[in-house]
Design a protein around this motif. Structure first.
Motif, mmCIF file in Angstrom:
data_model
loop_
_atom_site.group_PDB
_atom_site.id
_atom_site.type_symbol
_atom_site.label_atom_id
_atom_site.label_comp_id
_atom_site.label_asym_id
_atom_site.label_seq_id
_atom_site.Cartn_x
_atom_site.Cartn_y
_atom_site.Cartn_z
ATOM 1 N N HIS A 126 -52.803 -41.772 10.023
ATOM 2 C CA HIS A 126 -51.699 -41.896 9.073
ATOM 3 C C HIS A 126 -50.677 -42.862 9.640
ATOM 4 C CE1 HIS A 126 -48.623 -39.684 11.348
ATOM 5 N NE2 HIS A 126 -49.566 -38.807 11.673
ATOM 6 N N SER A 127 -49.720 -43.242 8.822
ATOM 7 C CA SER A 127 -48.645 -44.126 9.285
ATOM 8 C C SER A 127 -47.294 -43.494 8.970
ATOM 9 C CB SER A 127 -48.745 -45.503 8.620
ATOM 10 O OG SER A 127 -48.579 -45.381 7.215
ATOM 11 N N GLY A 128 -46.271 -44.054 9.572
ATOM 12 C CA GLY A 128 -44.909 -43.596 9.317
ATOM 13 C C GLY A 128 -43.958 -44.774 9.222
ATOM 14 N N THR A 129 -42.954 -44.657 8.392
ATOM 15 C CA THR A 129 -41.917 -45.683 8.269
ATOM 16 C C THR A 129 -40.642 -45.183 8.934
ATOM 17 O OG1 THR A 129 -42.824 -46.629 6.239
ATOM 18 C CG2 THR A 129 -40.473 -46.972 6.628
ATOM 19 N N MET A 130 -40.123 -45.993 9.833
ATOM 20 C CA MET A 130 -38.932 -45.607 10.589
ATOM 21 C C MET A 130 -37.671 -45.773 9.736
ATOM 22 S SD MET A 130 -37.282 -44.642 13.299
ATOM 23 C CE MET A 130 -38.812 -44.277 14.162
ATOM 24 N N GLY A 131 -36.759 -44.830 9.891
ATOM 25 C CA GLY A 131 -35.473 -44.918 9.199
ATOM 26 C C GLY A 131 -34.514 -43.901 9.771
ATOM 27 N N LEU A 132 -33.545 -43.529 8.982
ATOM 28 C CA LEU A 132 -32.538 -42.548 9.384
ATOM 29 C C LEU A 132 -32.728 -41.266 8.581
ATOM 30 C CD1 LEU A 132 -29.392 -44.882 9.436
ATOM 31 C CD2 LEU A 132 -30.876 -44.256 11.364
ATOM 32 N N MET A 133 -32.935 -40.172 9.280
ATOM 33 C CA MET A 133 -32.941 -38.853 8.648
ATOM 34 C C MET A 133 -31.521 -38.311 8.768
ATOM 35 S SD MET A 133 -36.533 -37.116 9.821
ATOM 36 C CE MET A 133 -36.111 -36.925 11.533
ATOM 37 N N VAL A 134 -30.948 -37.968 7.646
ATOM 38 C CA VAL A 134 -29.537 -37.581 7.636
ATOM 39 C C VAL A 134 -29.364 -36.192 7.033
ATOM 40 C CG1 VAL A 134 -27.209 -38.219 6.897
ATOM 41 C CG2 VAL A 134 -28.892 -40.013 7.373
ATOM 42 N N ASN A 135 -28.832 -35.263 7.831
ATOM 43 C CA ASN A 135 -28.455 -33.943 7.325
ATOM 44 C C ASN A 135 -27.075 -34.103 6.691
ATOM 45 O OD1 ASN A 135 -27.373 -31.317 7.057
ATOM 46 N ND2 ASN A 135 -28.739 -30.520 8.627
ATOM 47 N N VAL A 136 -27.080 -34.262 5.384
ATOM 48 C CA VAL A 136 -25.848 -34.608 4.656
ATOM 49 C C VAL A 136 -24.770 -33.536 4.845
ATOM 50 C CG1 VAL A 136 -24.857 -35.152 2.403
ATOM 51 C CG2 VAL A 136 -27.174 -35.944 2.988
ATOM 52 N N ASP A 137 -25.151 -32.277 4.804
ATOM 53 C CA ASP A 137 -24.170 -31.197 4.965
ATOM 54 C C ASP A 137 -23.512 -31.235 6.332
ATOM 55 O OD1 ASP A 137 -24.798 -30.325 2.417
ATOM 56 O OD2 ASP A 137 -26.226 -28.805 3.118
ATOM 57 N N ALA A 138 -24.306 -31.584 7.364
ATOM 58 C CA ALA A 138 -23.770 -31.607 8.727
ATOM 59 C C ALA A 138 -22.784 -32.744 8.946
ATOM 60 C CB ALA A 138 -24.906 -31.700 9.741
ATOM 61 N N LEU A 139 -22.778 -33.743 8.060
ATOM 62 C CA LEU A 139 -21.796 -34.827 8.169
ATOM 63 C C LEU A 139 -20.399 -34.373 7.755
ATOM 64 C CD1 LEU A 139 -23.666 -38.005 6.834
ATOM 65 C CD2 LEU A 139 -23.185 -37.360 9.200
ATOM 66 N N LYS A 140 -20.335 -33.248 7.047
ATOM 67 C CA LYS A 140 -19.050 -32.656 6.651
ATOM 68 C C LYS A 140 -18.131 -33.655 5.950
ATOM 69 C CE LYS A 140 -19.280 -29.166 10.287
ATOM 70 N NZ LYS A 140 -18.648 -28.562 11.485
ATOM 71 N N GLY A 141 -18.701 -34.312 4.963
ATOM 72 C CA GLY A 141 -17.906 -35.212 4.137
ATOM 73 C C GLY A 141 -17.931 -36.663 4.547
ATOM 74 N N LYS A 142 -18.390 -36.946 5.741
ATOM 75 C CA LYS A 142 -18.494 -38.358 6.160
ATOM 76 C C LYS A 142 -19.581 -39.035 5.340
ATOM 77 C CE LYS A 142 -16.910 -37.909 10.966
ATOM 78 N NZ LYS A 142 -16.518 -36.494 10.950
ATOM 79 N N PRO A 143 -19.448 -40.328 5.090
ATOM 80 C CA PRO A 143 -20.439 -41.019 4.260
ATOM 81 C C PRO A 143 -21.798 -41.113 4.943
ATOM 82 C CG PRO A 143 -18.901 -42.594 5.227
ATOM 83 C CD PRO A 143 -18.354 -41.233 5.520
ATOM 84 N N VAL A 144 -22.843 -41.095 4.128
ATOM 85 C CA VAL A 144 -24.191 -41.284 4.662
ATOM 86 C C VAL A 144 -24.326 -42.748 5.095
ATOM 87 C CG1 VAL A 144 -26.647 -41.333 4.067
ATOM 88 C CG2 VAL A 144 -25.178 -39.472 3.215
ATOM 89 N N PRO A 145 -24.736 -43.005 6.347
ATOM 90 C CA PRO A 145 -24.901 -44.399 6.774
ATOM 91 C C PRO A 145 -26.082 -45.047 6.072
ATOM 92 C CG PRO A 145 -25.729 -42.902 8.457
ATOM 93 C CD PRO A 145 -25.083 -42.045 7.408
ATOM 94 N N HIS A 146 -25.950 -46.330 5.762
ATOM 95 C CA HIS A 146 -27.017 -47.041 5.070
ATOM 96 C C HIS A 146 -27.503 -48.268 5.826
ATOM 97 C CE1 HIS A 146 -25.945 -44.454 1.655
ATOM 98 N NE2 HIS A 146 -27.155 -44.737 1.202
ATOM 99 N N SER A 147 -27.027 -48.446 7.054
ATOM 100 C CA SER A 147 -27.473 -49.586 7.848
ATOM 101 C C SER A 147 -27.451 -49.210 9.323
ATOM 102 C CB SER A 147 -26.571 -50.800 7.603
ATOM 103 O OG SER A 147 -25.286 -50.583 8.160
ATOM 104 N N TRP A 148 -28.172 -49.992 10.137
ATOM 105 C CA TRP A 148 -28.103 -49.774 11.581
ATOM 106 C C TRP A 148 -26.688 -50.006 12.089
ATOM 107 C CZ3 TRP A 148 -32.192 -47.273 12.972
ATOM 108 C CH2 TRP A 148 -33.455 -47.571 12.458
ATOM 109 N N GLN A 149 -26.036 -51.017 11.547
ATOM 110 C CA GLN A 149 -24.680 -51.354 11.999
ATOM 111 C C GLN A 149 -23.686 -50.248 11.670
ATOM 112 O OE1 GLN A 149 -23.882 -53.731 13.927
ATOM 113 N NE2 GLN A 149 -25.306 -55.439 13.665
ATOM 114 N N ASP A 150 -23.919 -49.506 10.599
ATOM 115 C CA ASP A 150 -23.028 -48.389 10.261
ATOM 116 C C ASP A 150 -22.919 -47.394 11.413
ATOM 117 O OD1 ASP A 150 -22.366 -49.270 7.732
ATOM 118 O OD2 ASP A 150 -23.761 -47.934 6.673
#
Length: 339
Positions: A126-150
């Motif tokens: 199988h294969s996998g695509t690398m990215g960011l897994m984000v637990n939105v609740d754990a950010l406690k209101g902070k925006p979800v990052p959408h780039s490496w630079q974020d």
């Protein structure tokens, strides 16, 4: 060929695992896998089904790719493992180190040429695509990052995790993804090294083992990882987890299986590899939100849970042979300049 520093570091961790793990009793029906963690890629279901369908027990194993390779090297004269599951660069390295042996599982002919060793030393499952897994609740209101630079923004201090790229394959894939996305190449890791050096200001968490549970708990709100784990968190564990393929781009990589050279139970190990490439084995990967190497195994239901094709268009393949060739150089730079 001398051991690279990433293998040496992994060997120390592997020794700790061996020292404290309960011994596995040798058995004709036991097939020993190095790096089949039940919490990763739904190996738990795969192992259970192998037992049900073949009668063969595959004890779970929580090494990472680097630790598996290090342990096989340490045991080269008297192998313990029967097969191994690793990131593709480790499969290429294992062939160079003469610790795996050719085997073409049933269904091997359907695997695309670029996703298998032509002699059968390693085969993608199988294969996998690398990215960011984000637990939105754990950010406690902070925006979800959408780039490496974020991730370099101060607001994410203490919230980011990535597996050690000098040991775990998924960590190295993350480093390659960042480097390629920020203008680097497999001959020039300076953009990636500079990124990780800057990221240290945000005090990232850098474990060596799979950290899926730590993402779910919110301990690591933002974790470099694969699409399949993020989808598993969202659809199976019902966590508020988003998967982001960063705007600058990412990479897709294969995971492979190999038969260990002179492994103690090769006959049954071959049966396990056959099952992993069978329709049923491939469907288990697809139902766990992975992209099986035999694309016909992906159901429409599973396909509907993936991000749109337009998002995946940002993720590219790389020269996996070259990626393996330069892994040692990257690891040495990371250990010297970042850690």
């Amino acid at each position: 060929m001398r051991l690279s520093r990433f293998i040496q570091a992994a060997a120390s961790a592997a020794a700790v695992i061996v020292a404290f793990a309960a011994p596995i009793q040798a058995s004709a029906q036991n097939v020993i896998c190095y790096n089949c963690p039940p919490e990763w890629a739904d190996w738990a279901t795969q192992i259970k089904t192998i037992k049900e369908k073949t009668g063969i027990t595959v004890p779970p194993d929580n090494k990472n790719s680097g630790q598996a390779l290090a342990q096989m090297l340490a045991e080269k004269a008297s192998p313990v493992a029967d097969f191994t599951y690793v990131g593709v660069t480790f499969g290429i390295e294992a062939k160079k180190q003469d610790i795996i042996t050719p085997y073409k599982p049933a269904g091997w002919s359907e695997v695309p040429a670029g996703l298998k060793d032509p002699e059968g030393y390693w085969t993608t499952i199988h294969s996998g695509t690398m990215g960011l897994m984000v637990n939105v609740d754990a950010l406690k209101g902070k925006p979800v990052p959408h780039s490496w630079q974020d991730l370099l923004k101060p607001e994410y201090k203490g919230l980011i995790g990535y597996l050690d790229p000098a040991s775990a394959f998924v960590g190295y894939v993350g480093a390659v993804a960042v480097n390629q996305a920020l203008g680097g190449t497999l001959d020039n890791f300076t953009p990636g090294i500079n990124f990780f050096k800057t990221l240290q200001k945000n005090q990232p968490i850098v474990p060596k083992q799979t950290s899926y549970a730590r993402l779910l708990s919110g301990e690591i709100p933002i974790l470099f990882g694969y699409d399949f784990d993020a989808y598993r968190a969202k659809y199976k564990d019902h966590a508020n987890v988003a998967f982001i393929i960063p705007s600058e781009g990412s990479v897709t990589v294969p995971y492979v299986v190999s038969l260990v050279k002179n492994g103690p139970n090769q006959a049954n190990a071959k049966k396990v590899l056959d099952f992993l490439l069978s329709n049923e084995g491939q469907a288990i990967w697809a139902n766990a939100y992975l992209r099986p190497v035999r694309a016909s195994a992906i159901s429409k239901e599973a396909q509907a849970r993936f991000l749109p094709a337009s998002d995946y268009a940002r993720s590219k393949a790389v020269d996996y042979g070259k990626m393996a060739e330069v892994q040692r150089q990257f690891s040495e730079r990371y250990l010297a300049e970042v850690k």
